[in-house]
Design an enzyme around this catalytic site. Structure first.
Site, PDB file in Angstrom:
ATOM      1  N   TYR A 110      37.760  27.700  53.295  1.00  0.00           N
ATOM      2  CA  TYR A 110      38.945  26.923  52.451  1.00  0.00           C
ATOM      3  C   TYR A 110      38.923  25.506  53.003  1.00  0.00           C
ATOM      4  O   TYR A 110      38.997  24.538  52.149  1.00  0.00           O
ATOM      5  CB  TYR A 110      40.011  27.408  53.306  1.00  0.00           C
ATOM      6  CG  TYR A 110      41.474  26.805  52.842  1.00  0.00           C
ATOM      7  CD1 TYR A 110      42.232  26.889  51.404  1.00  0.00           C
ATOM      8  CD2 TYR A 110      41.760  25.678  53.819  1.00  0.00           C
ATOM      9  CE1 TYR A 110      43.245  26.183  51.274  1.00  0.00           C
ATOM     10  CE2 TYR A 110      43.036  25.091  53.447  1.00  0.00           C
ATOM     11  CZ  TYR A 110      43.632  25.222  52.336  1.00  0.00           C
ATOM     12  OH  TYR A 110      44.895  24.551  52.273  1.00  0.00           O
TER      13      TYR A 110
HETATM   14  N1  LIG Z   1      52.232  25.556  52.086  1.00  0.00           N
HETATM   15  C1  LIG Z   1      51.791  24.699  53.083  1.00  0.00           C
HETATM   16  O1  LIG Z   1      52.439  24.374  54.025  1.00  0.00           O
HETATM   17  C2  LIG Z   1      50.495  23.830  52.491  1.00  0.00           C
HETATM   18  C3  LIG Z   1      49.950  23.241  53.962  1.00  0.00           C
HETATM   19  C4  LIG Z   1      48.736  22.536  53.542  1.00  0.00           C
HETATM   20  C5  LIG Z   1      48.288  22.340  52.406  1.00  0.00           C
HETATM   21  N2  LIG Z   1      48.950  23.045  51.206  1.00  0.00           N
HETATM   22  C6  LIG Z   1      48.408  22.889  49.781  1.00  0.00           C
HETATM   23  O2  LIG Z   1      49.439  22.716  48.964  1.00  0.00           O
HETATM   24  C7  LIG Z   1      49.293  23.233  47.731  1.00  0.00           C
HETATM   25  C8  LIG Z   1      50.620  24.038  47.267  1.00  0.00           C
HETATM   26  O3  LIG Z   1      50.737  25.251  48.583  1.00  0.00           O
HETATM   27  P1  LIG Z   1      51.343  26.372  48.439  1.00  0.00           P
HETATM   28  O4  LIG Z   1      51.499  27.066  49.897  1.00  0.00           O
HETATM   29  O5  LIG Z   1      52.371  26.257  47.443  1.00  0.00           O
HETATM   30  O6  LIG Z   1      50.364  27.115  47.638  1.00  0.00           O
HETATM   31  P2  LIG Z   1      50.211  28.776  47.345  1.00  0.00           P
HETATM   32  O7  LIG Z   1      51.333  29.357  47.040  1.00  0.00           O
HETATM   33  O8  LIG Z   1      49.016  29.163  48.363  1.00  0.00           O
HETATM   34  O9  LIG Z   1      49.193  28.840  45.889  1.00  0.00           O
HETATM   35  C9  LIG Z   1      49.905  28.063  44.884  1.00  0.00           C
HETATM   36  C10 LIG Z   1      48.992  28.654  43.694  1.00  0.00           C
HETATM   37  O10 LIG Z   1      47.841  28.606  43.352  1.00  0.00           O
HETATM   38  C11 LIG Z   1      47.507  30.051  42.370  1.00  0.00           C
HETATM   39  N3  LIG Z   1      46.087  30.303  42.400  1.00  0.00           N
HETATM   40  C12 LIG Z   1      45.193  30.792  43.584  1.00  0.00           C
HETATM   41  N4  LIG Z   1      44.113  30.880  43.019  1.00  0.00           N
HETATM   42  C13 LIG Z   1      44.143  30.798  41.745  1.00  0.00           C
HETATM   43  C14 LIG Z   1      43.110  30.930  40.876  1.00  0.00           C
HETATM   44  N5  LIG Z   1      41.762  31.333  41.259  1.00  0.00           N
HETATM   45  N6  LIG Z   1      43.269  30.435  39.647  1.00  0.00           N
HETATM   46  C15 LIG Z   1      44.664  30.222  39.079  1.00  0.00           C
HETATM   47  N7  LIG Z   1      45.386  29.906  40.215  1.00  0.00           N
HETATM   48  C16 LIG Z   1      45.276  30.261  41.283  1.00  0.00           C
HETATM   49  C17 LIG Z   1      48.324  30.883  42.893  1.00  0.00           C
HETATM   50  O11 LIG Z   1      48.802  31.854  41.907  1.00  0.00           O
HETATM   51  P3  LIG Z   1      49.017  33.353  42.129  1.00  0.00           P
HETATM   52  O12 LIG Z   1      50.320  33.428  42.810  1.00  0.00           O
HETATM   53  O13 LIG Z   1      48.899  34.242  40.756  1.00  0.00           O
HETATM   54  O14 LIG Z   1      47.872  33.907  43.161  1.00  0.00           O
HETATM   55  C18 LIG Z   1      49.765  30.117  43.434  1.00  0.00           C
HETATM   56  O15 LIG Z   1      50.656  30.454  42.559  1.00  0.00           O
HETATM   57  C19 LIG Z   1      48.004  23.897  47.837  1.00  0.00           C
HETATM   58  O16 LIG Z   1      46.877  23.189  47.215  1.00  0.00           O
HETATM   59  C20 LIG Z   1      48.151  24.101  49.208  1.00  0.00           C
HETATM   60  O17 LIG Z   1      46.470  24.332  49.821  1.00  0.00           O
HETATM   61  C21 LIG Z   1      49.897  23.925  51.498  1.00  0.00           C
END
Ligand SMILES: NC(=O)c1ccc[n+]([C@@H]2O[C@H](COP(=O)([O-])OP(=O)(O)OC[C@H]3O[C@@H](n4cnc5c(N)ncnc54)[C@H](OP(=O)(O)O)[C@@H]3O)[C@@H](O)[C@H]2O)c1
Length: 240
Positions: free
Chosen positions: A149
């Site tokens: 990742y």
């Molecule tokens: N949450 C945090 O605290 C945090 C911390 C650091 C960085 N980030 C970054 O911030 C962004 C948003 O975070 P989040 O936690 O809201 O993200 P998340 O819920 O983990 O994922 C976002 C979306 O990406 C989609 N996805 C995953 N694999 C995919 C694929 N192969 N093709 C198409 N869609 C795909 C998922 O769809 P499905 O639901 O259908 O799987 C999900 O709806 C991300 O880039 C994450 O890395 C978040």
């Protein structure tokens, strides 16, 4: 489409992407991608947000999405690469498949979408256009539990610099690298307590932090090839 060109946000049917899509839609037309149908999709469609199905886990999935996008719009105000998969080496049996899936969603998809969208962004000239890569704190710090990742997000961050050079001055390309923004709903209390202690603020800031960073980048006329680090002072050395 003039100044009414849409913002594309990938993986925005839930959590941070969903929040940002709704907020941005107060000012811009918005297109989102979703992989899994969620109850939010109907609500987004009723509100006028275009929802395109996209699964970036294969080359054909990426290509199908690009074809759909080109059938949907001829211009774009911005592309935000939010779709992400946070899988750990600790929970998979096949590390090679894990690395491949991380590269698919964090590298192959954004790389091909940026190249395919260049004309749609430049079609907006002289209006300002943006690409934003959502990366992670781990791109600088690494992670023993999320090696693939972190490596794939580091590649995504690096690509922001290459695309910033390639697409200047028409398109600004920046990254946002957050640490904890929003806990996963399955995060244990012990995990939450341990994670909160890693930043100097000790809080879960929520989706608004990303949305405000996006708004700042969209408004800036001068920042490109840069990374906005939203990490609550987690990088600061010393005892905590
Ligand atoms: N949450 C945090 O605290 C945090 C911390 C650091 C960085 N980030 C970054 O911030 C962004 C948003 O975070 P989040 O936690 O809201 O993200 P998340 O819920 O983990 O994922 C976002 C979306 O990406 C989609 N996805 C995953 N694999 C995919 C694929 N192969 N093709 C198409 N869609 C795909 C998922 O769809 P499905 O639901 O259908 O799987 C999900 O709806 C991300 O880039 C994450 O890395 C978040």
């Amino acid at each position: 489409m003039g100044n009414n060109a849409p913002i594309l946000i990938t993986g925005a049917a839930k959590r941070i992407g969903l929040f940002c899509a709704k907020k941005l839609h107060q000012q811009y037309p918005v297109i989102i991608t979703y992989r899994t149908e969620t109850p939010a999709i109907d609500t987004l469609r009723s509100a006028g947000i275009i929802c395109l199905h996209a699964d970036f886990s294969s080359q054909s999935g990426i290509q199908n999405f690009i074809t759909q996008l080109k059938e949907t719009t001829t211009s774009l105000r911005a592309v935000i690469h939010n779709a992400s998969s946070w899988l750990s080496e600790d929970t998979v049996e096949d590390p090679a498949a894990l690395m491949q899936s991380m590269l698919q969603v964090h590298v192959h998809a954004p790389y091909q979408i940026n190249l395919a969208c260049a004309d749609m962004l430049i079609a907006e000239q002289p209006a300002q256009c943006d690409i934003i890569h959502i990366t992670d704190y781990m791109t600088e710090a690494g992670s023993p539990s999320h090696i693939a990742y972190a490596a794939s997000k580091a590649a995504l961050e690096n690509m922001a610099m290459s695309f910033a050079k390639k697409m200047a001055p028409q398109v600004k390309v920046n990254a946002i690298a957050p640490s904890l923004i929003l806990f996963d709903e399955h995060a244990s209390t012990a995990y939450q307590e341990k994670t909160l202690k890693k930043s100097v603020f000790g809080l879960e800031p929520g989706e608004v932090e990303i949305e405000q960073a996006i708004q700042f980048i969209l408004k800036s006329k001068y920042m490109t090839g840069r990374v906005l680090r939203l990490e609550g002072g987690r990088h600061l050395p010393g005892e905590r």
